[in-house]
Write a protein that holds these residues in place. Sequence first.
Motif, mmCIF file in Angstrom:
data_model
loop_
_atom_site.group_PDB
_atom_site.id
_atom_site.type_symbol
_atom_site.label_atom_id
_atom_site.label_comp_id
_atom_site.label_asym_id
_atom_site.label_seq_id
_atom_site.Cartn_x
_atom_site.Cartn_y
_atom_site.Cartn_z
ATOM 1 N N ALA A 207 0.849 -1.194 0.000
ATOM 2 C CA ALA A 207 0.000 0.000 0.000
ATOM 3 C C ALA A 207 0.887 1.246 0.000
ATOM 4 C CB ALA A 207 -0.925 0.002 1.214
ATOM 5 N N PHE A 208 0.584 2.182 -0.895
ATOM 6 C CA PHE A 208 1.357 3.409 -1.033
ATOM 7 C C PHE A 208 0.413 4.605 -0.971
ATOM 8 C CE2 PHE A 208 3.179 0.010 -3.571
ATOM 9 C CZ PHE A 208 4.493 -0.047 -3.130
ATOM 10 N N ALA A 209 0.846 5.648 -0.268
ATOM 11 C CA ALA A 209 0.032 6.860 -0.143
ATOM 12 C C ALA A 209 0.690 8.001 -0.916
ATOM 13 C CB ALA A 209 -0.129 7.259 1.324
ATOM 14 N N PRO A 210 -0.034 8.668 -1.837
ATOM 15 C CA PRO A 210 0.520 9.847 -2.508
ATOM 16 C C PRO A 210 0.840 10.933 -1.488
ATOM 17 C CG PRO A 210 -1.492 9.089 -3.592
ATOM 18 C CD PRO A 210 -1.390 8.337 -2.306
ATOM 19 N N THR A 211 1.936 11.626 -1.705
ATOM 20 C CA THR A 211 2.348 12.632 -0.722
ATOM 21 C C THR A 211 1.378 13.796 -0.634
ATOM 22 O OG1 THR A 211 3.739 13.666 -2.421
ATOM 23 C CG2 THR A 211 4.794 12.075 -0.962
ATOM 24 N N ASP A 212 0.619 14.061 -1.712
ATOM 25 C CA ASP A 212 -0.292 15.213 -1.679
ATOM 26 C C ASP A 212 -1.668 14.853 -1.135
ATOM 27 O OD1 ASP A 212 -0.963 13.650 -3.836
ATOM 28 O OD2 ASP A 212 -1.518 15.333 -5.129
ATOM 29 N N ASP A 213 -1.947 13.569 -0.918
ATOM 30 C CA ASP A 213 -3.234 13.161 -0.345
ATOM 31 C C ASP A 213 -3.062 11.821 0.368
ATOM 32 O OD1 ASP A 213 -5.800 12.591 0.414
ATOM 33 O OD2 ASP A 213 -6.697 12.797 -1.570
ATOM 34 N N PRO A 214 -2.609 11.845 1.628
ATOM 35 C CA PRO A 214 -2.372 10.584 2.342
ATOM 36 C C PRO A 214 -3.638 9.782 2.610
ATOM 37 C CG PRO A 214 -2.139 12.471 3.816
ATOM 38 C CD PRO A 214 -2.266 13.019 2.431
ATOM 39 N N GLU A 215 -4.807 10.360 2.328
ATOM 40 C CA GLU A 215 -6.046 9.607 2.505
ATOM 41 C C GLU A 215 -6.441 8.866 1.233
ATOM 42 O OE1 GLU A 215 -8.931 12.290 4.238
ATOM 43 O OE2 GLU A 215 -8.343 11.551 6.211
ATOM 44 N N GLN A 216 -5.589 8.891 0.221
ATOM 45 C CA GLN A 216 -5.724 7.993 -0.918
ATOM 46 C C GLN A 216 -4.614 6.955 -0.826
ATOM 47 O OE1 GLN A 216 -6.342 9.502 -4.878
ATOM 48 N NE2 GLN A 216 -7.325 11.373 -4.144
ATOM 49 N N ILE A 217 -4.954 5.708 -1.096
ATOM 50 C CA ILE A 217 -3.988 4.617 -1.015
ATOM 51 C C ILE A 217 -3.968 3.863 -2.336
ATOM 52 C CG2 ILE A 217 -3.392 2.441 0.127
ATOM 53 C CD1 ILE A 217 -2.934 4.868 1.885
ATOM 54 N N LEU A 218 -2.783 3.726 -2.921
ATOM 55 C CA LEU A 218 -2.604 2.876 -4.086
ATOM 56 C C LEU A 218 -2.232 1.483 -3.583
ATOM 57 C CD1 LEU A 218 -2.216 2.326 -7.142
ATOM 58 C CD2 LEU A 218 0.145 3.129 -6.876
ATOM 59 N N GLY A 219 -3.110 0.520 -3.818
ATOM 60 C CA GLY A 219 -2.868 -0.849 -3.401
ATOM 61 C C GLY A 219 -2.513 -1.711 -4.603
ATOM 62 N N VAL A 220 -1.361 -2.381 -4.536
ATOM 63 C CA VAL A 220 -0.868 -3.191 -5.644
ATOM 64 C C VAL A 220 -0.631 -4.611 -5.147
ATOM 65 C CG1 VAL A 220 0.932 -3.457 -7.391
ATOM 66 C CG2 VAL A 220 0.250 -1.161 -6.641
ATOM 67 N N SER A 221 -1.124 -5.598 -5.894
ATOM 68 C CA SER A 221 -0.967 -7.001 -5.522
ATOM 69 C C SER A 221 -0.070 -7.697 -6.547
ATOM 70 C CB SER A 221 -2.327 -7.705 -5.466
ATOM 71 O OG SER A 221 -3.153 -7.128 -4.476
ATOM 72 N N THR A 222 0.829 -8.546 -6.058
ATOM 73 C CA THR A 222 1.747 -9.261 -6.929
ATOM 74 C C THR A 222 1.815 -10.727 -6.514
ATOM 75 O OG1 THR A 222 3.623 -8.698 -5.504
ATOM 76 C CG2 THR A 222 3.185 -7.232 -7.362
ATOM 77 N N ALA A 223 2.230 -11.563 -7.456
ATOM 78 C CA ALA A 223 2.406 -12.987 -7.188
ATOM 79 C C ALA A 223 3.891 -13.326 -7.186
ATOM 80 C CB ALA A 223 1.682 -13.826 -8.244
ATOM 81 N N GLU A 224 4.260 -14.342 -6.421
ATOM 82 C CA GLU A 224 5.646 -14.814 -6.411
ATOM 83 C C GLU A 224 6.025 -15.271 -7.820
ATOM 84 O OE1 GLU A 224 9.259 -15.558 -4.505
ATOM 85 O OE2 GLU A 224 7.440 -14.668 -3.630
ATOM 86 N N PRO A 225 7.163 -14.804 -8.352
ATOM 87 C CA PRO A 225 7.552 -15.196 -9.713
ATOM 88 C C PRO A 225 7.633 -16.716 -9.878
ATOM 89 C CG PRO A 225 8.935 -13.400 -8.924
ATOM 90 C CD PRO A 225 8.109 -13.851 -7.754
ATOM 91 N N ALA A 226 7.183 -17.183 -11.023
ATOM 92 C CA ALA A 226 7.230 -18.605 -11.397
ATOM 93 C C ALA A 226 6.378 -19.497 -10.500
ATOM 94 C CB ALA A 226 8.680 -19.110 -11.423
ATOM 95 N N SER A 227 5.471 -18.904 -9.747
ATOM 96 C CA SER A 227 4.592 -19.678 -8.879
ATOM 97 C C SER A 227 3.297 -20.002 -9.605
ATOM 98 C CB SER A 227 4.279 -18.884 -7.610
ATOM 99 O OG SER A 227 3.507 -17.736 -7.932
ATOM 100 N N PRO A 228 2.520 -20.979 -9.105
ATOM 101 C CA PRO A 228 1.200 -21.222 -9.690
ATOM 102 C C PRO A 228 0.324 -19.974 -9.695
ATOM 103 C CG PRO A 228 1.810 -23.043 -8.258
ATOM 104 C CD PRO A 228 2.857 -21.982 -8.066
#
Length: 245
Positions: A207-228
């Motif tokens: 989860a990342f918050a933009p510096t100009d609006d900490p009440e917005q959160i960019l949520g990014v999901s990733t998978a382990e490389p080469a995993s099912p």
Amino acid sequence: MRIEYGGCSVRNRWWPRRSAVHWASTISSGEKNEPPIARALRLTELERAHLFRIARPSRTRARPLPPQRVRPGLRLLLDSLTEVPALVYGRRMDVLAANDLARALYTDFEALPARDRNMARLVFLDDNLRSLYADWEGAARGIVASLRLYAGRHPHDPALAELVGELSVQDADFRHWWADHHVFQRTHGTKHFRHPVVGDLVLAYEAFAPTDDPEQILGVSTAEPASPSAERLQLLASWSRTPRP
């Protein structure tokens, strides 16, 4: 919150919270020594800050907060993430924007009325979202605790009052967990999904918050490389790009 006796973790329904709020009130009004109850509660920094916040009297009247908008640059960044699910959350876990893969993973947020584009409302009231989580209870408890943390920052937000009232009436679990007063800030972790198209997905999120609006959160999901899960996420990305009638 918890208090431990003889190495056993015991959840108490009212006494620790009530005593901790009293402790926060005394410190905020000038008392400097931390009493035994505070040490016994073993509060995290997040819980301690939350207690100080709710112990301070507020004279703010209930009024709607200004609407949040996703900056064009942030939306461009979101759309450029084509191989991972990504969303922008706002206040009260409102979903302000989602990329194609996030819509394929969760739901087509843009097809929903604006009021329903809220992750808390969807996780508790939408059967499809409820069945998406392998550990629905863990995910739902985290959402309630996140809303509790937000409530400490914006206790007079009428939209929050409406959301909490609706979920309390319609879902007994929400009502019960809301009364527990746990707080949680989502920063990173792992989620296990059971997607109806590609099956099980184990995804790490950041989860990342933009510096100009900490009440917005960019949520990014990733998978382990080469995993099912990575293979299934690629399959989901291909499926999301396939035109459907």
